[in-house]
Design a protein around this motif. Structure first.
Motif, PDB file in Angstrom:
ATOM      1  N   PHE A   1       0.762  -1.064  -0.051  1.00  0.00           N
ATOM      2  CA  PHE A   1       0.158   0.002   0.179  1.00  0.00           C
ATOM      3  C   PHE A   1       0.844   1.393   0.174  1.00  0.00           C
ATOM      4  O   PHE A   1       0.641   2.100   0.612  1.00  0.00           O
ATOM      5  CB  PHE A   1      -0.851   0.032   1.288  1.00  0.00           C
TER       6      PHE A   1
ATOM      7  N   LEU B   1      -0.391   2.632   5.816  1.00  0.00           N
ATOM      8  CA  LEU B   1      -2.005   2.003   5.848  1.00  0.00           C
ATOM      9  C   LEU B   1      -2.569   2.975   6.937  1.00  0.00           C
ATOM     10  O   LEU B   1      -2.309   3.477   7.709  1.00  0.00           O
ATOM     11  CB  LEU B   1      -1.952   0.822   6.464  1.00  0.00           C
TER      12      LEU B   1
ATOM     13  N   SER C   1      -8.245   2.806   8.650  1.00  0.00           N
ATOM     14  CA  SER C   1      -9.473   2.304   7.922  1.00  0.00           C
ATOM     15  C   SER C   1      -8.817   1.158   6.969  1.00  0.00           C
ATOM     16  O   SER C   1      -9.824   0.141   6.993  1.00  0.00           O
ATOM     17  CB  SER C   1      -9.981   3.315   7.078  1.00  0.00           C
ATOM     18  N   GLN C   2      -7.853   1.002   6.284  1.00  0.00           N
ATOM     19  CA  GLN C   2      -7.415  -0.038   5.720  1.00  0.00           C
ATOM     20  C   GLN C   2      -6.894  -1.352   6.571  1.00  0.00           C
ATOM     21  O   GLN C   2      -7.296  -2.426   6.299  1.00  0.00           O
ATOM     22  CB  GLN C   2      -6.261   0.473   4.753  1.00  0.00           C
TER      23      GLN C   2
ATOM     24  N   ARG D   1      -8.491  -5.563  -2.456  1.00  0.00           N
ATOM     25  CA  ARG D   1      -7.397  -4.602  -2.624  1.00  0.00           C
ATOM     26  C   ARG D   1      -7.839  -3.645  -3.764  1.00  0.00           C
ATOM     27  O   ARG D   1      -7.904  -2.525  -3.973  1.00  0.00           O
ATOM     28  CB  ARG D   1      -5.945  -4.880  -2.542  1.00  0.00           C
TER      29      ARG D   1
ATOM     30  N   THR E   1     -11.411  -2.296  -4.432  1.00  0.00           N
ATOM     31  CA  THR E   1     -12.018  -1.326  -3.480  1.00  0.00           C
ATOM     32  C   THR E   1     -10.882   0.149  -3.534  1.00  0.00           C
ATOM     33  O   THR E   1     -11.158   0.801  -2.967  1.00  0.00           O
ATOM     34  CB  THR E   1     -11.872  -1.432  -1.970  1.00  0.00           C
TER      35      THR E   1
ATOM     36  N   HIS F   1      -7.938   0.296  -3.518  1.00  0.00           N
ATOM     37  CA  HIS F   1      -6.767   0.169  -2.323  1.00  0.00           C
ATOM     38  C   HIS F   1      -7.564   0.540  -0.923  1.00  0.00           C
ATOM     39  O   HIS F   1      -6.563   0.782  -0.004  1.00  0.00           O
ATOM     40  CB  HIS F   1      -5.526   0.609  -2.721  1.00  0.00           C
ATOM     41  N   THR F   2      -8.644   0.753  -0.812  1.00  0.00           N
ATOM     42  CA  THR F   2      -9.227   1.450   0.521  1.00  0.00           C
ATOM     43  C   THR F   2      -9.320   0.327   1.445  1.00  0.00           C
ATOM     44  O   THR F   2      -9.608   0.655   2.748  1.00  0.00           O
ATOM     45  CB  THR F   2     -10.613   2.225   0.167  1.00  0.00           C
ATOM     46  N   MET F   3      -9.779  -0.799   0.942  1.00  0.00           N
ATOM     47  CA  MET F   3     -10.109  -2.078   1.829  1.00  0.00           C
ATOM     48  C   MET F   3     -11.447  -1.668   2.619  1.00  0.00           C
ATOM     49  O   MET F   3     -11.570  -2.347   3.542  1.00  0.00           O
ATOM     50  CB  MET F   3      -9.062  -2.416   2.867  1.00  0.00           C
ATOM     51  N   GLN F   4     -12.187  -1.036   1.894  1.00  0.00           N
ATOM     52  CA  GLN F   4     -13.441  -0.567   2.624  1.00  0.00           C
ATOM     53  C   GLN F   4     -14.694  -0.728   1.357  1.00  0.00           C
ATOM     54  O   GLN F   4     -14.157  -0.422  -0.083  1.00  0.00           O
ATOM     55  CB  GLN F   4     -13.773   0.820   2.920  1.00  0.00           C
TER      56      GLN F   4
END
Length: 97
Positions: free
Chosen positions: A12, A16, A19-20, A50, A53, A55-58
């Protein structure tokens, strides 16, 4: 399972957000509950999340025109192939990135 975030961080860009970290931990927790125990499947889930999203992992709002999602409706080739039984299937999945 404990994640070694020192090994994850380079994926990342070296850092990080909380949130991630929370997103990764949620995926791992769900995998421990519902997964098949195959660590390769977990790696695939994390890698897919990854990219999917941004790369937000949300969860994110799925982008695309309404016409793009309409192809998943019942009566369409894709909708029939997937066995989608009700209308608004495409629109409903749009909100689950």
């Amino acid at each position: 399972m404990t994640i070694d975030f020192d090994k994850v961080r380079p994926l990342f860009g070296g850092k990080l957000s909380q949130s991630q970290v929370d997103g990764v931990n949620q995926i791992v927790s769900s995998w421990e509950t519902y997964g098949d125990g195959n660590i390769r499947h977990l790696a695939y889930l994390l890698a897919t999340a990854r990219w999917e999203t941004a790369h937000t992992m949300q969860p994110i709002y799925e982008r695309g025109a309404k016409a793009y999602f309409n192809k998943y409706e019942p009566g369409t080739k894709i909708g029939n192939a997937r066995g989608n039984p009700q209308t608004r299937v495409g629109a409903a999945t749009r909100r689950r990135g």
